[in-house]
Design an enzyme around this catalytic site. Sequence first.
Site, short mmCIF file in Angstrom:
data_model
loop_
_atom_site.label_atom_id
_atom_site.label_comp_id
_atom_site.label_asym_id
_atom_site.label_seq_id
_atom_site.Cartn_x
_atom_site.Cartn_y
_atom_site.Cartn_z
CG ASP A 1 4.66 -4.23 11.78
OD1 ASP A 1 5.58 -4.67 11.06
OD2 ASP A 1 4.31 -3.04 11.78
CG ASP B 1 1.31 -3.67 9.92
OD1 ASP B 1 1.41 -2.76 9.09
OD2 ASP B 1 1.62 -4.87 9.68
CB THR C 1 -2.07 7.13 -3.17
OG1 THR C 1 -1.39 5.87 -3.29
CG2 THR C 1 -1.18 8.24 -3.71
NE ARG D 1 -2.61 -0.30 3.59
CZ ARG D 1 -3.34 0.21 4.57
NH1 ARG D 1 -4.56 0.65 4.32
NH2 ARG D 1 -2.88 0.27 5.79
N1 URA Z 1 -3.52 -3.62 7.39
C1 URA Z 1 -3.24 -4.03 8.65
O1 URA Z 1 -2.33 -4.83 8.86
N2 URA Z 1 -3.99 -3.53 9.66
C2 URA Z 1 -4.99 -2.66 9.47
O2 URA Z 1 -5.63 -2.25 10.44
C3 URA Z 1 -5.25 -2.24 8.15
C4 URA Z 1 -4.50 -2.74 7.12
#
Ligand code: URA
Length: 211
Positions: free
Chosen positions: A204, A201, A109, A105
């Site tokens: 992570d 995330d 944007t 991502r």
């Molecule tokens: N990607 C993620 O890992 N967590 C989110 O909250 C949104 C996108």
Amino acid sequence: MADTLTIVDHPLIQHKLTILRNKETPTAHFRQVLREVAFVLGCEATKDLALGEVTIETPLEKVNAPYLEGKKLCFVSILRAGNGLIEGLLDLIPSARVGHVGLYRDHETLEAIEYYFKTPDKLNERLVIMVDPMLATGNTAIAAANKLKDAGARDIKFLCLVAAPEGVEKFSKAHPDIPIITAALDRELNEIGYILPGLGDAGDRIYGTKG
Ligand code: URA
């Protein structure tokens, strides 16, 4: 909400999802629980696989028993967080093929940009289950589904762990033919595209790459 959306609200899944949401859950435990959740979500995603019948003998008698007719399957991991779901799905269906789609991502944007694409052949003959723990803006999932369709896939499902309403709406508009299976529909996205309450995330959390 979109009629292509299925929320799997089995108590075990909801319990495990709470463990995954908890920021105190250590990486190894997170990975293990995600694998377990993937197994159960995989059951839901494959619940309409066609069955044939085979005659076998139990120790007591002959019986006509159901067996999978053998539609080929392919799990597609949307890198990198999708990999966290793949092991649990392979626990369920060890013979499935696995493809990988790499899309990141753009943080400004929020658009999806491709950097890797590798799938098995004959995608048109397979049930393709693409996986990413988080359906957030929907941009990544839409781009992945576009690529899979370009590569020939005709029967696709999307399996995720947590979905945002914004992502569900956008994805189901772009791909009304693709059922979405998730463990939870959360409240909303924040201003930088994270799901609230979410679990942070996912990449992570799986790989321990933050903090
Ligand atoms: N990607 C993620 O890992 N967590 C989110 O909250 C949104 C996108």
